[in-house]
Write an enzyme that holds these catalytic residues in place. Structure first.
Site, PDB file in Angstrom:
ATOM      1  N   HIS A 121      12.483  -0.137   6.497  1.00 52.28           N
ATOM      2  CA  HIS A 121      12.501   0.930   7.865  1.00 52.28           C
ATOM      3  C   HIS A 121      11.345   0.862   9.086  1.00 52.28           C
ATOM      4  CE1 HIS A 121      12.322   4.754   9.930  1.00 52.28           C
ATOM      5  NE2 HIS A 121      13.564   5.671   9.029  1.00 52.28           N
ATOM      6  N   ASP A 197       7.231   2.696   0.618  1.00 53.20           N
ATOM      7  CA  ASP A 197       7.977   3.555   0.652  1.00 53.20           C
ATOM      8  C   ASP A 197       8.722   4.399   0.325  1.00 53.20           C
ATOM      9  OD1 ASP A 197      10.080   5.261   2.172  1.00 53.20           O
ATOM     10  OD2 ASP A 197       9.998   3.859   4.092  1.00 53.20           O
ATOM     11  N   GLN A 200      13.321   7.112  -0.139  1.00 50.21           N
ATOM     12  CA  GLN A 200      14.660   7.286  -0.617  1.00 50.21           C
ATOM     13  C   GLN A 200      14.603   7.158  -1.981  1.00 50.21           C
ATOM     14  OE1 GLN A 200      17.389   7.226   0.800  1.00 50.21           O
ATOM     15  NE2 GLN A 200      16.394   7.363   2.957  1.00 50.21           N
ATOM     16  N   LYS A 223      14.370  15.093   1.849  1.00 52.44           N
ATOM     17  CA  LYS A 223      14.775  14.403   1.536  1.00 52.44           C
ATOM     18  C   LYS A 223      15.753  14.222   0.090  1.00 52.44           C
ATOM     19  CE  LYS A 223      13.970  10.671   4.825  1.00 52.44           C
ATOM     20  NZ  LYS A 223      15.128  10.689   5.944  1.00 52.44           N
ATOM     21  N   CYS A 363      17.078   2.202  11.665  1.00 50.48           N
ATOM     22  CA  CYS A 363      15.932   2.486  11.942  1.00 50.48           C
ATOM     23  C   CYS A 363      15.589   1.224  11.293  1.00 50.48           C
ATOM     24  CB  CYS A 363      14.663   3.629  11.798  1.00 50.48           C
ATOM     25  SG  CYS A 363      15.401   5.195  12.670  1.00 50.48           S
TER      26      CYS A 363
END
Length: 408
Positions: A121, A197, A200, A223, A363
């Site tokens: 991302h 990260d 997700q 999220k 993104c």
């Protein structure tokens, strides 16, 4: 359209939204909030609303306890060794920027290397581009195959020159789960730190930052059923303790003179100003809700829906699926194109049928360019989505080319 899902009743959106019957397949962007989260935040505003950490009166003490209890909940969720290793931020993007502006700017030197993947991302590319430019360092990209798998040869890009490796645990385009534990082992063997990260991944499966070897791990509350505007950064205490503050002023100070200042202890030295206490409380409530369902159950449900969707789309001419052929490696994310129809038009046509999906570059423009797919459509599912919704989606997506003027 009949909808049956025992968790849907927990989400006011599905009964109170003006767009009754909306098929919401944009969960990788943001999820909806259960009553439990909304109620927890309302309770805070109604009974605990004071500035945490500052007041020497009972109400402020209650606010402080609620805020610090939320920190402990996030720490347990991520498998941190102590609550102080959790810093509350606005979102994953801010967390990654915090690392870039503090640890990286203090530790990356000229000629050093930073390694990321082509799947990242923008929030996990742009901060490292900034650091590389400022420090005259080198930013290197690991490249995947068309299914999102990283060839063994790409691991060799982590060398003794590498000082930081930063990877998305799960790709927001391909849904693939990256081998962050293996990458962390290689990074540490070469004296580098591992940044993950987790935007997700946190919604879909259990995480233990110590087990996977993450030095930093970033998540966003919205999220996985939490509110917008609240995120969390896990960092190993030894690293956090030696890092400079990111933002300055307010509660993050210990003592200020005309000439300078000293900082509060970790984690408070990274939480300048009045904190988002109700957001932290809401995030903690979302975590409790997920745990009550079971992350394994959520993952299995999303895999089931992804398989149903992918199997159905394979039977429709002119639809091109992007990513791994195994639905269980998609984390509920199905990205695709339709021959001759721009993804923006796909999303608009489906919106007319009361279906919400994402369209564009997601993104992740470097990945799109690498795959030769600059724009695509993305349907992403979560615990409250249903098989009936997938069936409805498949019926409508099969008609998109006809609605666009094609006769075949």
């Amino acid at each position: 359209m009949a909808i049956e899902n025992k968790y849907r009743k927990d989400f006011p959106f599905f009964s109170q939204n003006p767009e009754k019957g909306l098929v919401y397949f944009d969960n990788a962007a943001t999820t909806h909030r259960p009553y439990l989260v909304i109620d927890a935040m309302t309770h805070f505003h109604a009974t605990q609303n004071a500035n945490p950490l500052r007041g020497l009166y009972t109400l402020s003490e209650r606010a402080t306890k609620a805020y610090e209890d939320a920190r402990a909940t996030v720490a347990a969720f991520l498998g941190a060794s102590r609550p102080e290793e959790i810093i509350f931020t606005r979102n994953t993007s801010e967390s990654l920027n915090l690392i870039a502006y503090t640890w990286a700017m203090d530790n990356i030197k000229e000629g050093d290397e930073i390694v990321v993947s082509i799947m990242e991302h923008h929030s996990n590319i742009c901060p490292w581009q900034m650091v590389a430019k400022a420090k005259n360092a080198v930013l290197k990209f690991m490249e995947c195959d068309k299914f999102g798998n990283l060839p063994e040869s790409e691991f060799e890009k982590i060398t003794s020159k590498t000082k930081l490796v930063s990877f998305g645990h799960v790709s927001n385009v391909l849904g693939i789960t990256n081998p962050v534990k293996r990458l962390a082992e290689i990074a540490h063997k070469n004296g580098a730190i591992m940044v993950v990260d987790g935007a997700q991944s946190a919604p879909h499966f259990g995480i233990n930052v110590q087990e996977i070897g993450a030095d930093f791990y970033a998540i966003s509350g919205h999220k996985f059923g939490g509110p917008m505007g609240i995120g969390a950064l896990y960092g190993r205490y030894e690293l956090l303790d030696n890092m400079s503050p990111f933002l300055r002023g307010g509660e993050m100070i210990e003592y200020v003179t005309r000439e300078g200042a000293t900082w509060a202890e970790v984690p408070h030295k990274f939480e300048a100003g009045t904190v988002n206490a109700s957001g932290a409380v809401g995030m903690a409530a979302a975590i409790r809700y997920l745990k009550s369902i079971g992350l394994d159950n959520i993952e299995a449900h999303c895999d089931k829906l992804a398989k149903m969707m992918m199997d159905g789309m394979k039977e429709i001419p002119y639809i091109n699926l992007i990513g791994n052929e195994d639905p269980s490696k998609h984390s509920g994310i199905v990205t695709f194109t339709v021959d001759g129809v721009h993804p923006h038009d796909i999303a608009s046509l489906l919106s007319d049928e009361n279906i919400a999906i994402r369209a564009g570059h997601h993104c992740a423009q470097p990945l799109g360019k690498y795959l030769g797919v600059q724009s695509s459509a993305r349907a992403s599912m979560y615990l409250y989505n249903t098989e009936d919704e997938v069936s409805y989606f498949l019926d409508k997506i099969a008609q998109v080319r006809k609605w666009s003027g094609y006769k075949d």
